[in-house]
Design a protein around this motif. Structure first.
Motif, PDB file in Angstrom:
ATOM      1  N   ALA A 135       0.604  -0.818   0.163  1.00  0.00           N
ATOM      2  CA  ALA A 135      -0.115   0.334  -0.722  1.00  0.00           C
ATOM      3  C   ALA A 135       0.580   1.826   0.203  1.00  0.00           C
ATOM      4  CB  ALA A 135      -0.865   0.189   1.180  1.00  0.00           C
ATOM      5  N   ARG A 136       2.071   1.603   0.437  1.00  0.00           N
ATOM      6  CA  ARG A 136       3.013   2.569   0.407  1.00  0.00           C
ATOM      7  C   ARG A 136       3.824   2.278   0.957  1.00  0.00           C
ATOM      8  NH1 ARG A 136       4.117   5.220   5.614  1.00  0.00           N
ATOM      9  NH2 ARG A 136       3.148   4.154   7.476  1.00  0.00           N
ATOM     10  N   PRO A 137       5.215   2.258   0.464  1.00  0.00           N
ATOM     11  CA  PRO A 137       6.434   1.665   1.445  1.00  0.00           C
ATOM     12  C   PRO A 137       6.665   3.029   1.809  1.00  0.00           C
ATOM     13  CG  PRO A 137       7.166   3.642  -0.929  1.00  0.00           C
ATOM     14  CD  PRO A 137       5.257   3.774  -0.663  1.00  0.00           C
ATOM     15  N   ALA A 138       7.135   2.230   3.328  1.00  0.00           N
ATOM     16  CA  ALA A 138       6.976   2.598   4.665  1.00  0.00           C
ATOM     17  C   ALA A 138       7.784   1.018   5.392  1.00  0.00           C
ATOM     18  CB  ALA A 138       6.039   3.236   5.143  1.00  0.00           C
ATOM     19  N   PHE A 139       8.994   1.063   6.374  1.00  0.00           N
ATOM     20  CA  PHE A 139       9.232  -0.213   6.457  1.00  0.00           C
ATOM     21  C   PHE A 139      10.677   0.438   8.318  1.00  0.00           C
ATOM     22  CE2 PHE A 139      10.456   0.427   1.907  1.00  0.00           C
ATOM     23  CZ  PHE A 139      10.003  -1.176   1.511  1.00  0.00           C
TER      24      PHE A 139
ATOM     25  N   VAL B 181      15.600  -5.343  -1.206  1.00  0.00           N
ATOM     26  CA  VAL B 181      14.838  -4.080  -0.739  1.00  0.00           C
ATOM     27  C   VAL B 181      14.791  -3.494  -1.953  1.00  0.00           C
ATOM     28  CG1 VAL B 181      14.046  -2.594   0.370  1.00  0.00           C
ATOM     29  CG2 VAL B 181      15.612  -4.502   1.364  1.00  0.00           C
ATOM     30  N   LEU B 182      15.461  -2.861  -2.931  1.00  0.00           N
ATOM     31  CA  LEU B 182      15.409  -2.019  -4.296  1.00  0.00           C
ATOM     32  C   LEU B 182      13.972  -2.504  -4.601  1.00  0.00           C
ATOM     33  CD1 LEU B 182      17.643   0.682  -3.984  1.00  0.00           C
ATOM     34  CD2 LEU B 182      15.582   0.749  -2.297  1.00  0.00           C
ATOM     35  N   ASP B 183      14.985  -4.013  -5.379  1.00  0.00           N
ATOM     36  CA  ASP B 183      14.747  -4.723  -5.755  1.00  0.00           C
ATOM     37  C   ASP B 183      13.295  -4.950  -5.590  1.00  0.00           C
ATOM     38  OD1 ASP B 183      15.007  -6.803  -8.840  1.00  0.00           O
ATOM     39  OD2 ASP B 183      15.040  -8.397  -7.222  1.00  0.00           O
ATOM     40  N   ARG B 184      13.605  -6.081  -4.765  1.00  0.00           N
ATOM     41  CA  ARG B 184      11.701  -6.499  -4.517  1.00  0.00           C
ATOM     42  C   ARG B 184      10.604  -5.390  -3.951  1.00  0.00           C
ATOM     43  NH1 ARG B 184      11.034 -10.923   0.714  1.00  0.00           N
ATOM     44  NH2 ARG B 184       8.492 -11.520   1.140  1.00  0.00           N
ATOM     45  N   PHE B 185      10.935  -4.532  -3.825  1.00  0.00           N
ATOM     46  CA  PHE B 185      10.206  -3.281  -3.770  1.00  0.00           C
ATOM     47  C   PHE B 185       9.701  -2.098  -5.148  1.00  0.00           C
ATOM     48  CE2 PHE B 185      10.270  -5.490   0.242  1.00  0.00           C
ATOM     49  CZ  PHE B 185       8.847  -5.466   0.350  1.00  0.00           C
ATOM     50  N   ARG B 186      10.519  -1.325  -5.385  1.00  0.00           N
ATOM     51  CA  ARG B 186      11.201  -0.935  -6.287  1.00  0.00           C
ATOM     52  C   ARG B 186      10.119   0.163  -5.972  1.00  0.00           C
ATOM     53  NH1 ARG B 186      10.750  -4.905 -11.470  1.00  0.00           N
ATOM     54  NH2 ARG B 186      11.336  -7.013 -10.426  1.00  0.00           N
ATOM     55  N   PRO B 187      10.466   0.990  -4.435  1.00  0.00           N
ATOM     56  CA  PRO B 187       9.589   2.477  -4.289  1.00  0.00           C
ATOM     57  C   PRO B 187      10.507   3.430  -4.673  1.00  0.00           C
ATOM     58  CG  PRO B 187      11.729   1.747  -2.903  1.00  0.00           C
ATOM     59  CD  PRO B 187      12.048  -0.005  -3.968  1.00  0.00           C
ATOM     60  N   PRO B 188       9.624   4.563  -5.318  1.00  0.00           N
ATOM     61  CA  PRO B 188       9.431   5.537  -5.537  1.00  0.00           C
ATOM     62  C   PRO B 188      10.557   6.250  -4.590  1.00  0.00           C
ATOM     63  CG  PRO B 188       7.839   5.642  -4.506  1.00  0.00           C
ATOM     64  CD  PRO B 188       7.843   4.394  -4.567  1.00  0.00           C
ATOM     65  N   LEU B 189      12.153   6.853  -5.586  1.00  0.00           N
ATOM     66  CA  LEU B 189      12.728   7.070  -4.687  1.00  0.00           C
ATOM     67  C   LEU B 189      13.594   8.986  -4.096  1.00  0.00           C
ATOM     68  CD1 LEU B 189      15.911   5.016  -5.603  1.00  0.00           C
ATOM     69  CD2 LEU B 189      14.450   4.848  -4.162  1.00  0.00           C
TER      70      LEU B 189
ATOM     71  N   ARG C 180      19.910   4.445  -7.685  1.00  0.00           N
ATOM     72  CA  ARG C 180      18.920   5.361  -8.975  1.00  0.00           C
ATOM     73  C   ARG C 180      19.357   3.655 -10.030  1.00  0.00           C
ATOM     74  NH1 ARG C 180      20.885  10.901  -8.258  1.00  0.00           N
ATOM     75  NH2 ARG C 180      18.424  11.902  -7.423  1.00  0.00           N
ATOM     76  N   ARG C 181      20.712   3.480 -10.030  1.00  0.00           N
ATOM     77  CA  ARG C 181      20.826   2.855 -11.095  1.00  0.00           C
ATOM     78  C   ARG C 181      20.151   1.125 -11.169  1.00  0.00           C
ATOM     79  NH1 ARG C 181      26.209   4.166 -10.455  1.00  0.00           N
ATOM     80  NH2 ARG C 181      26.564   2.281  -9.629  1.00  0.00           N
ATOM     81  N   ALA C 182      19.716   0.459  -9.696  1.00  0.00           N
ATOM     82  CA  ALA C 182      19.137  -0.274  -9.526  1.00  0.00           C
ATOM     83  C   ALA C 182      17.628  -0.948  -9.853  1.00  0.00           C
ATOM     84  CB  ALA C 182      19.177  -0.809  -8.015  1.00  0.00           C
ATOM     85  N   VAL C 183      17.043   0.654  -8.893  1.00  0.00           N
ATOM     86  CA  VAL C 183      15.322   1.110  -9.298  1.00  0.00           C
ATOM     87  C   VAL C 183      15.314   0.873 -10.929  1.00  0.00           C
ATOM     88  CG1 VAL C 183      13.377   2.356  -9.076  1.00  0.00           C
ATOM     89  CG2 VAL C 183      14.718   2.115  -6.950  1.00  0.00           C
ATOM     90  N   SER C 184      16.374   1.113 -11.539  1.00  0.00           N
ATOM     91  CA  SER C 184      16.046   1.868 -12.863  1.00  0.00           C
ATOM     92  C   SER C 184      15.965   1.188 -13.436  1.00  0.00           C
ATOM     93  CB  SER C 184      16.784   2.925 -14.034  1.00  0.00           C
ATOM     94  OG  SER C 184      17.148   2.986 -15.265  1.00  0.00           O
TER      95      SER C 184
END
Length: 247
Positions: A82-86, A159-167, A230-234
């Motif tokens: 629902a929201r990328p909060a951890f 974590v970024l690969d699993r959830f791909r949140p906006p940075l 940034r590169r990982a999420v992209s």
């Protein structure tokens, strides 16, 4: 009675070494749910995707038949929340600072026990990130995820690969998770060392704890962390969905 379980290789890290093979024979009492059988083998349900029994989709509450074959895939990536909060457990403090550095809402305390962590995660709608498989198997936990990797950089990329949140880099306080806001040099000058006053002109202050930040001597290494994120999420957004991270 028994159940034949086919765990995807991405889940083998949770299994005992003797069970890390294409098909595992698991004991079954005839009444327990499939979810209980899977977790008894060591795999938290937070890491499991859509289950299949006899080739048809089933849920964790399903009760397998004698000698039934079940397929256990990993959770699909990206995992939608629902929201990328951890919320991170006590062993992931360095990861917490990295996630805050790239602007993710990341709660962390170095003195919380499992019950307190679960209570906070549930109350605030946060994903509990941990490498403790036991807490992920707690029935009361609503959202949790196992963090893969031994080094903080690898953990962040998982974590970024699993959830791909906006940075949103440079918008959160690495120390307390508060929001950062630009502040004029004159407003913080009295709190600065003479060398800092001479060398820097742009500052930000945490709206929660009051800490002051600037791009100082460590700015290059921190910028490298942000650029890797940034590169990982992209790259992850361009990749096909459904794969799991490496162990």
């Amino acid at each position: 009675m028994r159940v034949y379980a086919r765990f995807s290789p991405e889940l083998w890290i949770f299994l005992a070494p003797r069970d890390r093979r294409p098909e595992v024979l698991l004991p079954y009492d005839g009444t327990s749910s499939l979810g209980h059988v899977i977790e008894s083998a060591g795999v938290p349900l937070t890491e499991v995707g859509g289950l299949l029994a006899g080739g048809r989709p089933v849920g964790p509450s399903y009760r397998p038949g004698p000698d039934e074959v079940v397929e256990v895939p990993p959770v699909r990536r990206p995992q939608r929340v629902a929201r990328p909060a951890f919320l991170l457990d006590v062993h992931l403090g360095t990861l917490a600072r990295r996630l805050r550095l790239v602007g993710l809402d990341t709660a962390y305390h170095n003195d919380r026990d499992d019950d307190a962590l679960i209570e906070q995660a549930n109350a605030e709608g946060r994903v509990l990130l941990t490498q403790d498989r036991g807490i992920l198997r707690r029935r009361s936990l609503r959202l949790g995820a196992y963090v893969r990797g031994a080094r903080p950089d690898d953990q962040m990329l998982d974590v970024l690969d699993r959830f791909r949140p906006p940075l949103a880099p440079w918008t959160r306080c690495p120390a307390c998770n508060g929001r950062l806001a630009p502040v004029g040099k004159a407003e913080v000058e009295d709190a600065l060392e003479p060398g800092t006053r001479r060398s820097y002109d742009e500052f930000a202050r945490c709206l929660a704890c009051g800490r002051v930040y600037w791009h100082g001597a460590h700015g290059g290494s921190l910028a490298a962390v942000v650029e890797r994120a940034r590169r990982a999420v992209s790259a992850a957004r361009r990749a096909p969905a459904g794969r799991a991270g490496s162990g």
